[in-house]
Design a protein around this motif. Sequence first.
Motif, PDB file in Angstrom:
ATOM      1  N   LEU A  74       0.809  -1.222   0.000  1.00 37.79           N
ATOM      2  CA  LEU A  74       0.000   0.000   0.000  1.00 37.79           C
ATOM      3  C   LEU A  74       0.842   1.273   0.000  1.00 37.79           C
ATOM      4  CD1 LEU A  74      -2.752  -1.166   2.513  1.00 37.79           C
ATOM      5  CD2 LEU A  74      -2.818  -1.204   0.012  1.00 37.79           C
ATOM      6  N   LYS A  75       2.166   1.138   0.093  1.00 36.08           N
ATOM      7  CA  LYS A  75       3.034   2.317   0.060  1.00 36.08           C
ATOM      8  C   LYS A  75       3.411   2.735  -1.355  1.00 36.08           C
ATOM      9  CE  LYS A  75       5.040   1.902   4.682  1.00 36.08           C
ATOM     10  NZ  LYS A  75       6.263   1.654   5.480  1.00 36.08           N
ATOM     11  N   ALA A  76       3.033   1.935  -2.356  1.00 37.51           N
ATOM     12  CA  ALA A  76       3.294   2.320  -3.750  1.00 37.51           C
ATOM     13  C   ALA A  76       2.579   3.631  -4.063  1.00 37.51           C
ATOM     14  CB  ALA A  76       2.815   1.224  -4.694  1.00 37.51           C
ATOM     15  N   LYS A  77       3.138   4.390  -5.004  1.00 38.14           N
ATOM     16  CA  LYS A  77       2.532   5.688  -5.339  1.00 38.14           C
ATOM     17  C   LYS A  77       1.103   5.523  -5.842  1.00 38.14           C
ATOM     18  CE  LYS A  77       6.808   8.160  -6.519  1.00 38.14           C
ATOM     19  NZ  LYS A  77       7.771   7.051  -6.322  1.00 38.14           N
ATOM     20  N   VAL A  78       0.863   4.514  -6.674  1.00 35.67           N
ATOM     21  CA  VAL A  78      -0.480   4.229  -7.185  1.00 35.67           C
ATOM     22  C   VAL A  78      -0.782   2.758  -6.932  1.00 35.67           C
ATOM     23  CG1 VAL A  78      -1.986   4.177  -9.214  1.00 35.67           C
ATOM     24  CG2 VAL A  78      -0.260   5.989  -8.986  1.00 35.67           C
ATOM     25  N   ARG A  79      -1.972   2.510  -6.416  1.00 37.31           N
ATOM     26  CA  ARG A  79      -2.397   1.141  -6.135  1.00 37.31           C
ATOM     27  C   ARG A  79      -3.616   0.832  -7.007  1.00 37.31           C
ATOM     28  NH1 ARG A  79      -1.504   4.120  -1.930  1.00 37.31           N
ATOM     29  NH2 ARG A  79      -3.730   4.528  -1.604  1.00 37.31           N
ATOM     30  N   ALA A  80      -3.519  -0.225  -7.799  1.00 41.09           N
ATOM     31  CA  ALA A  80      -4.617  -0.593  -8.699  1.00 41.09           C
ATOM     32  C   ALA A  80      -4.897  -2.081  -8.580  1.00 41.09           C
ATOM     33  CB  ALA A  80      -4.258  -0.244 -10.147  1.00 41.09           C
ATOM     34  N   VAL A  81      -6.170  -2.452  -8.713  1.00 41.25           N
ATOM     35  CA  VAL A  81      -6.570  -3.856  -8.676  1.00 41.25           C
ATOM     36  C   VAL A  81      -7.369  -4.156  -9.940  1.00 41.25           C
ATOM     37  CG1 VAL A  81      -8.662  -3.346  -7.335  1.00 41.25           C
ATOM     38  CG2 VAL A  81      -7.715  -5.670  -7.303  1.00 41.25           C
ATOM     39  N   ILE A  82      -7.216  -5.374 -10.471  1.00 41.90           N
ATOM     40  CA  ILE A  82      -7.941  -5.776 -11.671  1.00 41.90           C
ATOM     41  C   ILE A  82      -8.917  -6.885 -11.310  1.00 41.90           C
ATOM     42  CG2 ILE A  82      -7.764  -6.734 -13.993  1.00 41.90           C
ATOM     43  CD1 ILE A  82      -5.039  -5.500 -14.248  1.00 41.90           C
ATOM     44  N   ASP A  83     -10.191  -6.608 -11.488  1.00 44.99           N
ATOM     45  CA  ASP A  83     -11.256  -7.599 -11.291  1.00 44.99           C
ATOM     46  C   ASP A  83     -11.332  -8.470 -12.543  1.00 44.99           C
ATOM     47  OD1 ASP A  83     -13.761  -8.921 -11.127  1.00 44.99           O
ATOM     48  OD2 ASP A  83     -14.775  -7.139 -11.913  1.00 44.99           O
ATOM     49  N   THR A  84     -10.867  -9.722 -12.422  1.00 34.96           N
ATOM     50  CA  THR A  84     -10.876 -10.636 -13.564  1.00 34.96           C
ATOM     51  C   THR A  84     -12.086 -11.563 -13.559  1.00 34.96           C
ATOM     52  OG1 THR A  84      -9.499 -12.215 -12.346  1.00 34.96           O
ATOM     53  CG2 THR A  84      -8.352 -10.606 -13.753  1.00 34.96           C
ATOM     54  N   ASP A  85     -12.951 -11.434 -12.562  1.00 35.58           N
ATOM     55  CA  ASP A  85     -14.135 -12.295 -12.447  1.00 35.58           C
ATOM     56  C   ASP A  85     -15.380 -11.430 -12.235  1.00 35.58           C
ATOM     57  OD1 ASP A  85     -15.753 -14.496 -12.262  1.00 35.58           O
ATOM     58  OD2 ASP A  85     -15.008 -15.166 -10.318  1.00 35.58           O
ATOM     59  N   PRO A  86     -15.730 -10.628 -13.259  1.00 33.16           N
ATOM     60  CA  PRO A  86     -16.818  -9.666 -13.084  1.00 33.16           C
ATOM     61  C   PRO A  86     -18.159 -10.331 -12.790  1.00 33.16           C
ATOM     62  CG  PRO A  86     -16.217  -9.842 -15.392  1.00 33.16           C
ATOM     63  CD  PRO A  86     -15.174 -10.583 -14.622  1.00 33.16           C
ATOM     64  N   VAL A  87     -19.038  -9.584 -12.222  1.00 38.35           N
ATOM     65  CA  VAL A  87     -20.353  -9.948 -11.707  1.00 38.35           C
ATOM     66  C   VAL A  87     -20.198 -10.633 -10.349  1.00 38.35           C
ATOM     67  CG1 VAL A  87     -22.539 -11.161 -12.028  1.00 38.35           C
ATOM     68  CG2 VAL A  87     -21.426 -10.079 -13.987  1.00 38.35           C
ATOM     69  N   PHE A  88     -19.442 -11.727 -10.285  1.00 38.19           N
ATOM     70  CA  PHE A  88     -19.206 -12.353  -8.983  1.00 38.19           C
ATOM     71  C   PHE A  88     -18.509 -11.361  -8.046  1.00 38.19           C
ATOM     72  CE2 PHE A  88     -16.378 -14.495  -6.002  1.00 38.19           C
ATOM     73  CZ  PHE A  88     -17.292 -15.268  -5.302  1.00 38.19           C
ATOM     74  N   THR A  89     -17.503 -10.656  -8.553  1.00 38.63           N
ATOM     75  CA  THR A  89     -16.774  -9.693  -7.725  1.00 38.63           C
ATOM     76  C   THR A  89     -17.691  -8.599  -7.219  1.00 38.63           C
ATOM     77  OG1 THR A  89     -14.686 -10.093  -8.878  1.00 38.63           O
ATOM     78  CG2 THR A  89     -14.890  -7.999  -7.715  1.00 38.63           C
ATOM     79  N   GLN A  90     -18.484  -8.011  -8.109  1.00 43.06           N
ATOM     80  CA  GLN A  90     -19.371  -6.918  -7.704  1.00 43.06           C
ATOM     81  C   GLN A  90     -20.426  -7.395  -6.703  1.00 43.06           C
ATOM     82  OE1 GLN A  90     -18.387  -7.294 -11.025  1.00 43.06           O
ATOM     83  NE2 GLN A  90     -16.943  -5.618 -10.736  1.00 43.06           N
ATOM     84  N   SER A  91     -20.908  -8.617  -6.891  1.00 47.90           N
ATOM     85  CA  SER A  91     -21.891  -9.172  -5.957  1.00 47.90           C
ATOM     86  C   SER A  91     -21.278  -9.350  -4.576  1.00 47.90           C
ATOM     87  CB  SER A  91     -22.399 -10.521  -6.492  1.00 47.90           C
ATOM     88  OG  SER A  91     -23.293 -11.108  -5.574  1.00 47.90           O
ATOM     89  N   LYS A  92     -20.037  -9.823  -4.551  1.00 47.40           N
ATOM     90  CA  LYS A  92     -19.382 -10.032  -3.256  1.00 47.40           C
ATOM     91  C   LYS A  92     -19.074  -8.703  -2.576  1.00 47.40           C
ATOM     92  CE  LYS A  92     -15.867 -12.814  -0.984  1.00 47.40           C
ATOM     93  NZ  LYS A  92     -14.725 -13.736  -1.129  1.00 47.40           N
TER      94      LYS A  92
END
Length: 388
Positions: free
Chosen positions: A125-143
Amino acid sequence: MGKKLKIVIGGYAVGFPMGGQVWMLLHYAMGLSRLGHEVLFVEDTAEWALPFDPVRGFALPDSTHGRGVVSEAFERAGLPGRWAYNSLFEGRCFGLEREEVERYCTQADLFLNISGVIPLHEHFLKAKVRAVIDTDPVFTQSKIASDPWTRDYYLQHDLVFTFGHNIPSGSTGVPLSGIEYVPTRAPVVLDHWREQPGPGRGFTTIGSWDAQGRDIVHDGKRLSWRKCEKYEQIIDLPASLPGVTLDLTMSSMKEDARRFAARGWNVKDALVVSRDIQGYRDYILGSTAEFTVAKEQNIQLKSGWFSDRSACYLASGRPVIVEDTGFGTYLPVGEGLLAFEGADGAKGAIEAVLADYPKHRAAARRIAEEFFDSVRVLGDLLKAAGLD
């Protein structure tokens, strides 16, 4: 090119060293390196995830096999030593010393968290920019919508990318939970998927037959994550396509394997095909085309999800026939890439590809070059992160 960035790629490969998983992460590492940046892949175990050994067929604390796969893969990719695996179960960090990993992470310009499965330690979390990639859409948003811990996990990133291209628009009805999603696509380093001559050995795909605990309820209706349910609906497809080879290369089919083989499917074990990442690639390169179903969640809600595996088929000049998840909103459909609905639609799409195979092969590669080339995909990602 602008400034040379220090990038940490967080992900899950030693713990699940299967062909598709390792190639997905390699494409990010190789692609960002080829853009002139310094990359380090870091994997951290969590209590829920003993590393899986596909040769033995079960998970165990010893990560020797997975580390060997990842080490060799990075070596072949021209990135020797650019990985680290911190093992909770073995009580040590492999690849690099833990202090070296933490120092690199705290100096990083970007922490790129693929699939959001590793613990978010302070040094990430100390990186200048923190990004995450949701590779399992719909399931991720539901969770995220139903689980405060998961929502907090995603909100600890500055950007949330998703393979569900249509989700950010709000058109799918998928809950956004106050998160501003940014659409992205799976990057492919194209020269690792050079087209092979010949018609290939049949229509193939590689995947997981079933999965526990990943179905969701949307507007009171259960939406399945399970491919096995989708194949049941087209179990008699081979009978309608005499002379056409239809591979069903899935893991853990159990008693279903014999039943589908009796209906004309060429059943293979995905664990065998995928445990050697070069064998996984050769299987795709040697196919006629990909024919596969999609998860009901993405079909019903038209998330726009498109598989990184299917992108590799396209890059190999092998057409892709897949159930419609709404990807036609941003990808050209009809030549090289065909969407279908139901058994009749599947049969028609396969016949269309065979009727003018050279045309569909050429179109498949063009789609890969235009939409999945790692140079373009990762360039756009860095631009969205304000780092281009």
